[in-house]
Design an enzyme around this catalytic site. Structure first.
Site, PDB file in Angstrom:
ATOM      1  N   LEU A 195      -0.591 -28.002  64.315  1.00 23.29           N
ATOM      2  CA  LEU A 195       0.300 -28.793  63.463  1.00 23.29           C
ATOM      3  C   LEU A 195      -0.035 -30.283  63.497  1.00 23.29           C
ATOM      4  O   LEU A 195       0.749 -31.097  63.006  1.00 23.29           O
ATOM      5  CB  LEU A 195       1.765 -28.585  63.880  1.00 23.29           C
ATOM      6  CG  LEU A 195       2.378 -27.234  63.516  1.00 23.29           C
ATOM      7  CD1 LEU A 195       3.781 -27.104  64.107  1.00 23.29           C
ATOM      8  CD2 LEU A 195       2.426 -27.049  62.000  1.00 23.29           C
ATOM      9  N   GLY A 196      -1.174 -30.634  64.063  1.00 22.55           N
ATOM     10  CA  GLY A 196      -1.570 -32.038  64.088  1.00 22.55           C
ATOM     11  C   GLY A 196      -0.524 -32.931  64.728  1.00 22.55           C
ATOM     12  O   GLY A 196      -0.089 -33.916  64.125  1.00 22.55           O
ATOM     13  N   PHE A 197      -0.137 -32.570  65.977  1.00 21.44           N
ATOM     14  CA  PHE A 197       0.887 -33.327  66.710  1.00 21.44           C
ATOM     15  C   PHE A 197       2.195 -33.396  65.936  1.00 21.44           C
ATOM     16  O   PHE A 197       2.946 -34.365  66.028  1.00 21.44           O
ATOM     17  CB  PHE A 197       0.372 -34.735  67.038  1.00 21.44           C
ATOM     18  CG  PHE A 197       0.191 -34.987  68.507  1.00 21.44           C
ATOM     19  CD1 PHE A 197       0.914 -35.970  69.160  1.00 21.44           C
ATOM     20  CD2 PHE A 197      -0.704 -34.223  69.242  1.00 21.44           C
ATOM     21  CE1 PHE A 197       0.755 -36.191  70.522  1.00 21.44           C
ATOM     22  CE2 PHE A 197      -0.867 -34.437  70.603  1.00 21.44           C
ATOM     23  CZ  PHE A 197      -0.135 -35.430  71.247  1.00 21.44           C
ATOM     24  N   GLY A 198       2.483 -32.363  65.161  1.00 24.08           N
ATOM     25  CA  GLY A 198       3.728 -32.298  64.405  1.00 24.08           C
ATOM     26  C   GLY A 198       3.661 -32.900  63.025  1.00 24.08           C
ATOM     27  O   GLY A 198       4.584 -32.714  62.221  1.00 24.08           O
ATOM     28  N   TYR A 248      -1.890 -30.264  83.289  1.00 23.44           N
ATOM     29  CA  TYR A 248      -0.635 -30.332  82.541  1.00 23.44           C
ATOM     30  C   TYR A 248       0.536 -30.558  83.481  1.00 23.44           C
ATOM     31  O   TYR A 248       0.506 -30.107  84.620  1.00 23.44           O
ATOM     32  CB  TYR A 248      -0.410 -29.032  81.778  1.00 23.44           C
ATOM     33  CG  TYR A 248      -1.345 -28.799  80.619  1.00 23.44           C
ATOM     34  CD1 TYR A 248      -2.211 -29.781  80.161  1.00 23.44           C
ATOM     35  CD2 TYR A 248      -1.368 -27.562  79.966  1.00 23.44           C
ATOM     36  CE1 TYR A 248      -3.069 -29.542  79.092  1.00 23.44           C
ATOM     37  CE2 TYR A 248      -2.221 -27.316  78.905  1.00 23.44           C
ATOM     38  CZ  TYR A 248      -3.071 -28.318  78.473  1.00 23.44           C
ATOM     39  OH  TYR A 248      -3.922 -28.077  77.429  1.00 23.44           O
ATOM     40  N   GLY A 258       6.004 -31.767  58.400  1.00 18.52           N
ATOM     41  CA  GLY A 258       6.727 -32.472  57.352  1.00 18.52           C
ATOM     42  C   GLY A 258       7.912 -33.272  57.838  1.00 18.52           C
ATOM     43  O   GLY A 258       8.516 -34.025  57.086  1.00 18.52           O
TER      44      GLY A 258
END
Length: 347
Positions: free
Chosen positions: A236-239, A53, A243
């Site tokens: 969050l699935g890459f944001g 990272y 929403g």
């Protein structure tokens, strides 16, 4: 904050884990320090990082996340308040690090660990994870297993565990975990540790979210019955599941899914369709979409900790606040109905 047992260890880790892979790429050192300060104030005692990272991994920034955590430890003296997880990089063609070859030989594990300890300014890591398997298998968006008879990998689970066991006995790491692993790999590690009285795997860090529930197939039962709990990443699935990508007027120029086009797992038409249906559920029940997505992950019986990441303090606070949200049976039924209609669109 809530806490859960890490495997069969004596450690109780916060149900929300602070993911740090943006430190050194999207977040400055000062911003990283501020995030860690706030997380600790909110009762988070579990931080996750890796030698490669920040992400996306580049030679110029490799190790920057660990260095930022290390300067925070030095500045605050809070090392003893944190259960720290890091990872050793396995073979994968996209990454450039200051060592090699990338394998899980004793020499390379030791070299990787020494580099991490130096950057982190600590003499031990609580949870040391294999970032992904050495062998060719289905990970990072690959749904099926394509067997390669020319794969040079040989079954070396025992040798890898021996190398890690020596580090546990030396006090440089306390426990061992896996990442991006499948049931067969987890089974083999557990078999070898039992047969040879070697350090036992205590966790498995895999993707898990409303768009990718593949962990439930095979691994969920193992996580519960073998006490090798999930550390869920990309909750969050890459944001996508926040929403924000569906609302006009949002400034998304700094969003990871827009900055780093190589990460396409959550961009399919099926993903967008599923996201819209989950947003409709959130709207129907008056829920924040982020809280809906994260609370679902928090509610899973096979979960040990939910790894959240943020680039702003506003996002971080919103993510952490999900721990206070409990989804009703009605909401969970509607989530399962969407999952049944559009199962795992982001493998």
């Amino acid at each position: 904050m809530q806490y859960r047992q890490l495997g069969k260890t004596e450690l109780q880790v916060s149900t929300i884990c602070l993911g740090t892979m943006t430190f050194g790429e999207q977040n400055t050192e000062a911003e990283g320090h501020a995030q860690m300060d706030y997380a600790l104030e909110q009762g988070i005692n579990f931080f996750d990082t890796a030698e490669m990272y920040s992400v996306p991994s580049r030679k110029e920034t490799q190790g920057s996340t660990e260095r930022i955590i290390g300067t925070w430890f030095k500045k605050t003296g809070n090392r003893d308040k944190i259960i720290l997880a890091s990872k050793v990089t396995g073979p994968f063609g996209l990454y450039q690090l200051d060592r090699g070859p990338f394998d899980f030989s004793k020499e390379q594990i030791n070299a990787a660990l020494e580099g991490s300890l130096q950057r982190l300014q600590t003499d031990y890591i609580d949870l040391y994870q294999l970032h992904w398997p050495e062998r060719k298998m289905n990970m990072f968006g690959k749904r099926g297993f394509a067997y390669d008879p020319n794969d040079p990998w040989v079954d070396n689970f025992k040798e890898v565990l021996h190398a890690l066991d020596e580090l546990v006995k030396a006090g440089k790491i306390r426990h061992v975990g896996l990442s991006n692993e499948v049931p067969w790999g987890l089974m083999r590690f557990l078999q070898e540790s039992e047969r040879h009285n070697l350090t036992r795997v205590v966790s498995i860090q895999n993707p898990y979210n409303l768009l990718n529930r593949l962990f439930e197939v095979g691994l969920a039962e193992m996580a519960i019955r073998e006490k090798v709990g999930l550390l869920a990443y990309s909750p969050l699935g890459f944001g996508r599941l926040s929403g924000k990508f569906n609302r006009p007027g949002e400034d998304l120029s700094k969003a990871r899914i827009n900055l780093f086009k190589q990460y396409t797992r959550y961009n399919s038409p099926q993903c967008l369709e599923a996201v819209e249906k989950y947003l409709q559920i959130a709207e129907k029940y008056g829920l924040n979409p982020t809280h809906l997505a994260l609370s679902f992950v928090n509610s899973r019986p096979f979960l040990t900790s939910n790894i959240i990441g943020a680039t702003t303090m506003e996002q971080l606070k919103e993510n952490i606040d999900s721990i206070e949200v409990n989804l009703s049976e009605e909401v969970l039924r509607e989530i399962d109905a969407v999952h049944a209609a559009i199962p795992d669109p982001a493998p």
